[in-house]
Each structure stands twice: as structure tokens, then as C-alpha cells.
Write an enzyme that holds these catalytic residues in place. Structure first.
Site, PDB file in Angstrom:
ATOM      1  N   CYS A 113       0.819  -1.219   0.000  1.00 32.36           N
ATOM      2  CA  CYS A 113       0.000   0.000   0.000  1.00 32.36           C
ATOM      3  C   CYS A 113       0.850   1.265   0.000  1.00 32.36           C
ATOM      4  O   CYS A 113       0.311   2.358  -0.138  1.00 32.36           O
ATOM      5  CB  CYS A 113      -0.946   0.002   1.189  1.00 32.36           C
ATOM      6  SG  CYS A 113      -2.006  -1.434   1.205  1.00 32.36           S
ATOM      7  N   HIS A 252      -2.931   6.842   3.945  1.00 33.28           N
ATOM      8  CA  HIS A 252      -3.412   5.637   3.279  1.00 33.28           C
ATOM      9  C   HIS A 252      -4.749   5.246   3.910  1.00 33.28           C
ATOM     10  O   HIS A 252      -4.892   5.238   5.134  1.00 33.28           O
ATOM     11  CB  HIS A 252      -2.376   4.524   3.446  1.00 33.28           C
ATOM     12  CG  HIS A 252      -2.862   3.189   2.999  1.00 33.28           C
ATOM     13  ND1 HIS A 252      -3.534   3.017   1.803  1.00 33.28           N
ATOM     14  CD2 HIS A 252      -2.795   1.966   3.582  1.00 33.28           C
ATOM     15  CE1 HIS A 252      -3.858   1.744   1.682  1.00 33.28           C
ATOM     16  NE2 HIS A 252      -3.427   1.088   2.736  1.00 33.28           N
ATOM     17  N   ASN A 282      -9.904  -0.083   1.137  1.00 36.93           N
ATOM     18  CA  ASN A 282      -8.448   0.004   0.962  1.00 36.93           C
ATOM     19  C   ASN A 282      -8.110  -0.337  -0.494  1.00 36.93           C
ATOM     20  O   ASN A 282      -8.246  -1.487  -0.909  1.00 36.93           O
ATOM     21  CB  ASN A 282      -7.784  -0.976   1.942  1.00 36.93           C
ATOM     22  CG  ASN A 282      -6.266  -0.967   1.849  1.00 36.93           C
ATOM     23  OD1 ASN A 282      -5.701  -0.420   0.908  1.00 36.93           O
ATOM     24  ND2 ASN A 282      -5.621  -1.585   2.822  1.00 36.93           N
TER      25      ASN A 282
END
Ligand code: ACO
Length: 325
Positions: A113, A252, A282
Site C-alpha cells: 500500500c 493511506h 483500501n
């Protein structure tokens, strides 16, 4: 002076929405549990004909438009992704062709990520180092292709999408500081076992579901909070700033509780934190650039603002950057 500025942004997400209520029909879960534990309400899912490069292309076209430049002016393409169209060639090469960009350098970065922030960091180094003037930096993912929709601990989290930025050499300050980190010792806490050279595809690997993402959520959560908190404190110090100088935190978008922990550590008011994970879940490498693009579009991030990015992902990798828009 040799500064690096973000001069354009764009994002793309598939039309299909997978809501928490939809997930209730697939696994034993509830909208209440998912909302309370993560903050996520829905995520976008790509149709079978759409891969990461397609979403990346849509986001890149918009980023080039907003930067008011042609693909031919780009000196390189860097794509953060853990769900490339193919193991090889890179998604960046596919984008180069789709965009009709010159035959310039193009490569992918696999940093979980943190992929977009890693790509931004490398691009920043290339421009300050004098090997490029303008770069396309993309985060593009179709996590739905590696998510096991029978595993309630992971399928509730992830979604598909892409975000892109154009960065350019500039006379005005842009990226003020960027710090990236890694620690591979706990890699098994978040990984996709099958499909690489250790566990190639076999009937057995498919039977054992080894081509799906595996995550020990509780352990990842603890490291993510600590790492992102420390990275934000470090990068603010490195830029000679105070947390109060940050106009907007774009973290994030993994879990609302992680974002809250960072906000509290920096003692920032809620209105200075950008969250859209309720609508996208996500999206790994795509989460920060999608959030940046949305924040700019709705006027939450404006020219001249000082924006703090932070990310954490598989590897483990993590990092933070401060950018003056
Ligand atoms: N619905 C209902 N119950 C569930 C679900 C679900 N979807 N998933 C798990 N549970 C249950 C568990 O089985 C467990 O039950 P038990 O106590 O009877 O054993 C209980 O809920 C608690 O489970 P935990 O895993 O401890 O829940 P936690 O509060 O840690 O939340 C979560 C799980 C949301 C996954 C959290 O750990 C998390 O967000 N982790 C970090 C993820 C992340 O940030 N990843 C970073 C990068 S991702 C990348 O790089 C690709």
C-alpha cells in the site's frame, strides 16, 4: 532552484459498488461490525474486462489533462501496484503504450500500500537528480482479483481503483520532504503466497487458495499504527515544520482507527484529515492518489496548501511525504 511540484491529478474507479450489506450475503459479517472496526461502508469492484492498467489509464489521462500537458511531454512512468495486469511486462509499459507516450523509461514498484508514495519518492529523486523533468506517477490496483470472498477478515477491506499525478521540475517549492522505510522480517503477516517463483500455479496451489491475499490483521494493525505515526513525526521534523503547519493529512485509507491514531499523535483537528475510505475501502497503492485528487476537486486541498501523505503496506513498507501544492 530545483524543486518538484505536483502539477496534475486524476483518479478512476469502477462503477460497480460492493456494499457492506452485499458482503453480509457472502460471509458472516455485518454492516455494523465493518463500519465500527474499519469505517468502510462500500468499495468499488472492477468488471472482468477491466485490469489495473485500464483504471491506471483513465486516471492518467485525467491527470495529464489537469496538468495541461500531452503524454509526449512525459519523461517516464512509474506505477505502484501489487495487482499488475501481468507478472511481466510491467503495468507501466502497458500504460506507456495506451497513452502513446514516448519510449521513455517505465517501470512498476511493488511496495504494497506504500506503492504510490514509493513511486513519488523515486520520481522526486529522478527530477532533483536531473534525469527527468516531468513524470507520471500512478497507483493502480484491482485487489478484488486477489481477495478471497470467503475470508471475512480480508474481503471486507479491499477495493479497486487508480490515482495518478504528474510531477514536474519547478522554480517553486513542491515536495518538501519524503522518507521511505522497509522491514521485511514480518513479510508473512501480509502476502500473496502463490503465483511467484516460490509457489508457482499448480492445481494444488489453487485448491489451497494460495493465489489469494493473506493477512494477520491484528498484527498488521499494530505495526501500521506505530510505523505511520513515527514516519509522519519524522517527515514533519525533516521538513523543519510543526504539525500545526500541515493544512491537510492524506493518509493511506486502510482503516479509520489507524487514521485516528495518527491524527491524535499529531494533535490535528478532524477537519484537517482527509478520509474517503467509507466509499472505496483500501485500494492499496491507489488510495493516496485517489484521495488527493478528490481532496483537490472538492476544494479541501488548494494551491499553496501543505499536505502530508503517509502510507503503510506489505513488505512491510511505510513512508511519509510533505508536499506544498
Ligand atoms: N465480520 C465479523 N466478525 C469478524 C470479521 C468480519 N468481517 N472479521 C473478523 N471477525 C471476527 C474475528 O473472527 C474475531 O472473532 P473472535 O474474537 O471470536 O476470534 C473478531 O472479529 C476480532 O477480529 P480481529 O481480527 O481481532 O479484529 P480487528 O479489530 O483487529 O479488526 C481488521 C480486523 C479490520 C482487519 C484490522 O485488524 C485491520 O484493519 N488491520 C490492518 C489492515 C491494514 O492496515 N493493512 C495495511 C496494508 S494492506 C496492504 O498492504 C495490501
Amino acid at each position: 532552484m530545483n524543486h518538484v511540484k505536483i502539477i496534475g491529478t486524476g483518479s478512476a474507479a469502477p462503477d460497480k459498488v460492493l456494499s457492506n450489506n452485499d458482503l453480509e450475503t457472502l460471509v458472516e459479517t455485518s454492516d455494523d461490525w465493518i463500519t465500527a472496526r474499519t469505517g468502510i461502508k462500500e468499495r468499488r469492484i472492477a468488471d472482468e474486462n477491466t485490469a489495473s492498467s485500464d483504471l491506471g489509464y483513465e486516471a492518467s489521462v485525467k491527470a495529464l489533462e489537469s496538468a495541461n500537458i500531452d503524454a509526449s511531454e512525459i519523461d517516464g512512468i512509474i506505477v505502484g501496484t501489487i495487482t499488475p495486469d501481468f507478472l511481466f511486462p510491467s503495468t507501466a509499459c502497458l500504460l506507456q503504450s495506451k497513452l502513446g507516450a514516448r519510449g521513455v523509461l517505465a517501470f512498476d514498484i511493488s511496495a504494497g500500500c506504500s506503492g504510490f508514495l514509493y513511486a513519488l519518492h523515486v520520481g522526486y529523486g529522478m527530477i532533483t537528480g536531473g534525469t527527468a523533468d516531468k513524470l507520471l506517477i500512478v497507483g493502480a490496483e484491482t485487489l478484488s482479483r486477489v481477495v478471497d470472498y470467503e475470508d471475512r477478515s480480508t474481503c471486507i477491506l479491499f477495493g479497486d481503483g487508480a490515482g495518478a499525478t504528474v510531477i514536474s521540475r519547478s522554480d517553486e517549492p513542491g515536495i518538501l520532504s519524503s522518507i521511505m522505510n522497509s522491514d521485511g522480517k514480518d513479510w508473512q503477516l501480509l502476502y500473496q503466497p502463490g503465483g511467484g517463483s516460490r509457489i508457482p500455479a499448480t492445481e494444488e496451489s489453487i485448491r489451497n487458495k494460495e493465489h489469494f491475499l493473506k493477512m494477520e490483521g491484528k498484527d498488521v494493525f499494530k505495526v501500521a499504527v506505530k510505523s505511520m505515526e513515527n514516519a509522519t513525526v519524522e517527515v514533519i521534523k525533516d521538513a523543519n515544520l510543526d504539525p500545526s503547519d500541515i493544512d491537510l493529512l492524506i493518509p493511506h485509507q486502510a482503516n479509520y482507527r489507524i487514521i485516528e491514531a495518527i491524527r491524535k499523535r499529531l494533535d490535528m483537528p478532524e477537519e484537517k484529515v482527509f478520509c474517503n475510505l467509507d466509499r472505496y475501502g483500501n485500494t492499496s497503492s491507489a488510495s493516496v492518489p485517489i484521495a488527493l485528487d478528490e481532496a483537490i476537486k472538492i476544494g479541501k486541498a488548494k494551491k499553496g496548501d501543505t499536505v502530508l501523505f503517509a502510507a503503510f503496506g506489505a513488505g512491510f513498507t511505510w513512508g511519509a511525504s510533505i508536499v506544498k501544492l
